[in-house]
Design a protein around this motif. Structure first.
Motif: not given
Length: 355
Positions: A133, A297, A128-129, A285, A262, A125-126, A293-295
């Motif tokens: 990005q 997404i 998508e952070n 974030e 983050n 998931q990181n 927080n990206s799970h």
């Protein structure tokens, strides 16, 4: 609204995070139809939350519920077995990291997935952070010029009770800080700056009693000759402090930190862009834990693809296999006390094996 019938295998620590984010972010395209855990109390708790049936036998659950997707959230050593059964029974798979303990097993399952035209994905998931990005975009724009050095740091806290559950910290079902916590950050490193050419590593156990390591330091070189380090520990006390990546280049320096990659802490380039002053605020974030927080997404994008019959995973099995091979090479270096070339495709003598 179309919903994807989904089952969950494993109702432990990471599944609790999924439960939290599904509630917080209201994942609308997700329909949990069954949950499974050998611990009846845990499974019952999840079944009440999702208002679905609970099972102790994952094969029975898959047969009766006939899901389109399975979330594999079981202990790492069971990912291969649970994913293999799902893929062989025409069920798409999204699994927590590591995809499997051995890279060759990722390859085996990927072949089954392709044959059956199924999605076989892993949660990194990181990627998508927001901060990651932003870093990716800066790299694409070649804002760093020639990259000089990269450092990755994970200073987290896990007390002994974390390793007393029977599987965390074991070579067969988990590994140490490298394959359990730092794998997310190694994946980001490999994704943005790989392929890695060579590694030299040293690991130890400082505070925790486990089969594997609670502290590791890695020196690496990528194929472009960039040198870097990875420092990771779960022996920080008394809390999680940092998960960071620092990139030095001839034209600028970026530091991403926080406890989950983050926050953008430093964003400094010789050549300025008009939105640079807003980067820190826009791409940082607040998070509750190292999960970030990206799970949500990852889940939303995965469900959207399945609904549109797009079976390409966000992170492909091929990419996950590359990260797994890097992890194994680092462990191999620790075991043999020597520099390891990634093109040798060397494996750990311990990780994923019944020692």
């Amino acid at each position: 609204m179309k919903k994807v019938k989904t089952t969950i295998i494993g109702c432990g620590r990471v599944a609790e995070h999924y439960k939290k984010i599904i509630k917080k972010y209201k994942i609308k395209n997700l329909l949990i139809v069954g949950v499974c855990d050998l611990d009846k109390k845990k499974a019952l708790n999840f079944s009440k939350f999702f208002k679905c049936k609970y099972y102790k036998d994952f094969k029975k659950m898959q047969l009766l519920e006939k899901p389109k997707l399975t979330l594999v959230l079981s202990p790492s050593g069971y990912h291969y077995m649970h994913s293999k059964h799902a893929l062989e029974n025409n069920i798409n798979v999204l699994t927590e990291k590591p995809m499997t303990m051995l890279p060759e097993n990722i390859n085996k399952l990927n072949k089954i997935a392709k044959k059956n035209k199924l999605m076989y994905g892993v949660v990194f998931q990181n990627r998508e952070n927001l901060a990651i990005q932003a870093l990716k975009k800066a790299l694409k724009q070649k804002r760093f010029g020639k990259i000089v050095n990269i450092s990755v740091n994970i200073f987290w806290c896990r007390y002994q009770d974390y390793y007393n559950d029977g599987w965390h910290g074991t070579w067969k079902n988990d590994g140490g800080v490298l394959n359990q916590q730092a794998i997310h950050h190694v994946d980001v490193l490999n994704w943005l700056f790989g392929p890695i050419h060579s590694v030299f590593a040293k690991s130890t156990k400082r505070l925790n009693k486990l089969q594997a390591e609670d502290t590791i330091i890695v020196a690496f070189e990528n194929i472009d000759g960039v040198l870097g380090t990875i420092q990771a520990t779960t022996a920080a006390r008394p809390t999680d402090y940092e998960a960071s990546i620092k990139v030095f280049g001839e034209k600028g320096y970026v530091q991403i930190g926080g406890i989950a990659l983050n926050k953008i802490l430093v964003w400094n380039f010789l050549s300025k862009k008009k939105n640079d002053t807003q980067i820190k605020k826009k791409y940082s974030e607040t998070v509750d834990s190292g999960y970030g927080n990206s799970h949500s997404i990852v889940l939303n994008k995965t469900l959207k693809r399945l609904i549109s019959n797009n079976f390409n995973a966000l992170v492909s099995a091929d990419q996950a296999e590359n990260t797994s091979r890097l992890i194994h090479s680092i462990y191999n270096s620790c075991e043999n006390k020597k520099l390891v070339l990634l093109n040798k495709r060397l494996l750990s003598k311990k990780l994923g094996l019944n020692n």
